[in-house]
Write a protein that holds these residues in place. Structure first.
Motif, short mmCIF file in Angstrom:
data_model
loop_
_atom_site.label_atom_id
_atom_site.label_comp_id
_atom_site.label_asym_id
_atom_site.label_seq_id
_atom_site.Cartn_x
_atom_site.Cartn_y
_atom_site.Cartn_z
N LYS A 49 40.39 43.13 35.09
CA LYS A 49 38.94 43.00 35.20
C LYS A 49 38.22 43.96 34.26
O LYS A 49 37.23 43.60 33.61
CB LYS A 49 38.51 43.24 36.65
CG LYS A 49 39.10 42.24 37.63
CD LYS A 49 38.74 42.59 39.08
CE LYS A 49 39.37 41.62 40.06
NZ LYS A 49 39.05 41.96 41.48
N LYS A 53 35.73 42.82 31.23
CA LYS A 53 34.37 43.35 31.21
C LYS A 53 34.08 44.04 29.88
O LYS A 53 32.98 43.91 29.32
CB LYS A 53 34.17 44.33 32.37
CG LYS A 53 32.76 44.88 32.47
CD LYS A 53 32.63 45.85 33.65
CE LYS A 53 31.22 46.41 33.74
NZ LYS A 53 31.09 47.41 34.82
N TYR A 74 33.86 37.48 34.28
CA TYR A 74 32.80 38.05 33.46
C TYR A 74 32.29 37.07 32.41
O TYR A 74 31.47 37.43 31.57
CB TYR A 74 33.29 39.33 32.79
CG TYR A 74 33.53 40.45 33.79
CD1 TYR A 74 32.48 41.24 34.23
CD2 TYR A 74 34.79 40.66 34.31
CE1 TYR A 74 32.69 42.24 35.16
CE2 TYR A 74 35.02 41.66 35.26
CZ TYR A 74 33.97 42.45 35.67
OH TYR A 74 34.18 43.44 36.61
#
Length: 267
Positions: A49, A53, A74
């Motif tokens: 993640k 991002k 994202y």
């Protein structure tokens, strides 16, 4: 996407990929939170993640009119391939990352109006960068990859596939898959679709088949394979839709017809 802007985007994307790779190497031995997604073997970590991002923030900061398709949440809500779209897998092969700390990759494919322009696959732990720009060939660490061997026959081919394909998978004719395993020179499973695409492009395996791959698994690899004369389709031989999951075949064109006609039968 003009040639000048494409070259600039390519250089910027490479810089970000190397930065993301260093970020992974610096943090991978920290205590990571590991979660599951669709099933117990579909893993995601906080680092997956974090890296997605990172890309999303970089892209939106520099290319505000570009859109993003990403695995970890994202990305944008994309329903067409119009304009410039980055298709990103921050860590392709998360199970390998968690268990082995190797054999995983960052995958970035950049498309404009549905046409692949830039493909980057980075084997993080071996520091091997595969790249392709449409019409300019494919490269491994700046060494141009040759066009795929035109003398390949199935009996002398190595086929990559997920190990479960040959065992009572209701989506495919497993008897045909067992025949394929028997007739080919050998089969392999690497656990990272991006790397398996890169290996097809490099010519060290001759085909890769999987029954369910998402756009972020294949977007960069499709560009690499095309640049060396290979082909990527659905496992049924149809055009790939980069907005949905599909059974996928990528291979040397010399064995494509044999594979789709005689061995890969989707139910």
């Amino acid at each position: 996407m003009g040639l000048t802007s494409r070259d600039s985007i390519f250089e910027q994307a490479k810089e970000w990929v190397y930065e993301a790779g260093e970020n992974i190497r610096s943090n991978m031995y920290n205590q990571l939170t590991i979660e599951t997604k669709s099933n117990a073997n579909d893993l995601v970590t906080e680092l997956d993640k974090k890296i997605e991002k990172f890309f999303a923030e970089k892209i939106r900061g520099l290319y505000s009119n570009h859109r993003i398709i990403g695995e970890e949440g994202y990305g944008d809500d994309v329903h067409s391939l119009e304009g410039t779209i980055w298709i990103i897998d921050p860590i392709d092969g998360t199970m390998n990352f968690v268990h082995q700390k190797r054999n995983f990759a960052i995958s970035v494919g950049i498309y404009h109006d549905g046409i692949g322009q830039i493909g980057i696959i980075y084997d993080v732990m071996d520091d091997v960068l595969y790249t392709a720009v449409k019409g300019e060939g494919a490269y491994k660490n700046n060494q141009k990859l040759p066009q795929l061997n035109k003398d390949v026959v199935l009996e002398k081919s190595i086929i990559a596939m997920n190990s479960y394909i040959g065992f009572n998978d209701q989506r495919i004719n497993t008897d045909k898959i067992k025949e394929l395993i028997a007739v080919s020179r050998g089969t392999r499973s690497y656990g990272s679709a991006a790397l398996e695409f890169a290996f097809v492009a490099e010519g060290i395996i001759d085909a890769y088949v999987s029954l369910s791959l998402a756009p972020w698994d294949i977007a960069a690899g499709m560009i690499l394979v095309e640049e060396v004369g290979g082909i990527t389709t659905t496992a049924q031989g149809d055009k790939v839709n980069l907005l949905e999951k599909s059974p996928i075949l990528t291979c040397n064109q010399e064995i494509f017809t044999t594979l789709t006609k005689d061995y890969i039968e989707i139910k």
